[in-house]
Design an enzyme around this catalytic site. Structure first.
Site, mmCIF file in Angstrom:
data_model
loop_
_atom_site.group_PDB
_atom_site.id
_atom_site.type_symbol
_atom_site.label_atom_id
_atom_site.label_comp_id
_atom_site.label_asym_id
_atom_site.label_seq_id
_atom_site.Cartn_x
_atom_site.Cartn_y
_atom_site.Cartn_z
ATOM 1 N N HIS A 151 5.564 -5.400 8.580
ATOM 2 C CA HIS A 151 5.404 -6.793 8.977
ATOM 3 C C HIS A 151 5.585 -7.707 7.766
ATOM 4 C CE1 HIS A 151 3.202 -6.151 13.058
ATOM 5 N NE2 HIS A 151 4.507 -6.039 13.130
ATOM 6 N N CYS A 164 0.842 -1.199 0.000
ATOM 7 C CA CYS A 164 0.000 0.000 0.000
ATOM 8 C C CYS A 164 0.874 1.246 0.000
ATOM 9 C CB CYS A 164 -0.902 -0.006 1.232
ATOM 10 S SG CYS A 164 0.011 0.085 2.794
ATOM 11 N N GLU A 183 0.529 -1.302 16.203
ATOM 12 C CA GLU A 183 -0.326 -0.159 15.835
ATOM 13 C C GLU A 183 -1.292 0.190 16.949
ATOM 14 O OE1 GLU A 183 -4.036 0.977 12.975
ATOM 15 O OE2 GLU A 183 -2.543 -0.375 12.104
#
Length: 292
Positions: A51, A18, A135
């Site tokens: 990750h 992304c 997060e």
């Protein structure tokens, strides 16, 4: 659908790295190049930058290390991971290192800002996400009294305040968010929801679900420590029983594709296109096919 025994391989319309991941990877490469040019100190990331164990290993091979804590490996340049950190960690990092670069995904920063705003305005903050995930820990750092829930059932024994504000881990599904909202209605007087789910995550999940319904076998590429990749595998397995979550092409097995005429592929938000290409090539070898 194929008319003969030659299988087709289809990559989901939305798959792979992304914006936030590509941005972070570009930042770390630029920082490394600058360090080489100027002969300055080492480059490290606070926790794995993303990750994806394969990418992290590739960075380490370039001399870009991983600091487990904000004060580890002092000096040089430290990049804050895409998942974000707590304000305390950021402050400690700034004191311990010559330069701190913030590679936090902008969508994660949006969740941090939302948590802070709700706290200032007197809401009990509920974070929908996975407890212990970097997060989520970073978001809770911006709302220290926040309650973290992963499923509505986590609310059963919780004390719910009159005013409740919800923020969401960026890789959660909107289905989970709807279920949480339904569970909160009737338990508080005022409910405010700030939808901090990343749109790229939603698009990937929808594309994966569509492809899984049309496939005999699905391959999901990405780190096993990646929340969004794991969720993609769960979504695909709901429609395609032969769903396989892998990190590397070497994990693929020919028996997975023996009876499959339609093979689907998707990948998590931390998976570069090069890894997708490598998996496609390996499946072509194993299945004796060419990409659809």
């Amino acid at each position: 659908m194929p008319t003969d025994k030659t299988p087709t391989i289809t990559v989901a319309d939305e798959a792979g790295a992304c914006y936030g991941v590509n941005r972070a990877l570009q930042m770390v490469q630029e920082a490394a190049a600058e360090a080489r040019d100027k002969g300055t100190g080492p480059i490290n990331t606070l926790g794995p930058l993303i990750h994806n164990p394969t990418v992290v290993s590739q960075l380490e091979a370039q001399g870009i290390g991983v600091a487990d804590h904000a004060t580890d490996k002092p000096g040089g340049t430290l990049l804050l991971r895409t998942h974000g950190v707590t304000p305390a960690e950021e402050a400690a990092a700034s004191k311990a290192h010559d330069q701190v670069l913030d590679a936090t995904c902008p969508f994660v920063i949006r969740a941090h800002n939302a948590a802070e705003k709700l706290t200032r305005e007197g809401y009990q903050v509920i974070v929908l996400g996975e407890a212990g995930h970097p997060e989520v820990e970073g978001t809770v750092g911006h709302a220290p009294d926040a309650l973290v829930v992963s499923i509505p059932e986590d609310l059963a024994s919780a004390t719910i305040h009159r005013k409740v504000g919800v923020v969401v881990q960026t890789t959660q599904s909107r289905k989970n968010l709807r279920l949480l909202v339904e569970a909160l209605i009737g338990r508080c007087e005022e409910l405010r929801v700030i939808d901090t789910i990343c749109e790229a995550t939603t698009l990937r999940q929808a594309a994966a679900a569509r492809l899984a319904k049309e496939s005999d076998a699905m391959v999901v590429i990405g780190g096993r420590n990646s929340a969004n990749t794991t969720r993609l595998a769960q979504i695909c397995s709901e429609s395609c029983k032969d769903t396989h979550h892998i990190e590397l092409p070497t994990e693929l097995e020919a028996t997975w594709f023996q009876d499959a005429l339609r093979i689907g592929i998707t990948a998590g938000a931390s998976t570069p296109q090069s890894q997708i290409n490598a998996v496609v090539a390996r499946i072509q070898e194993l299945a004796g096919s060419s990409k659809a």
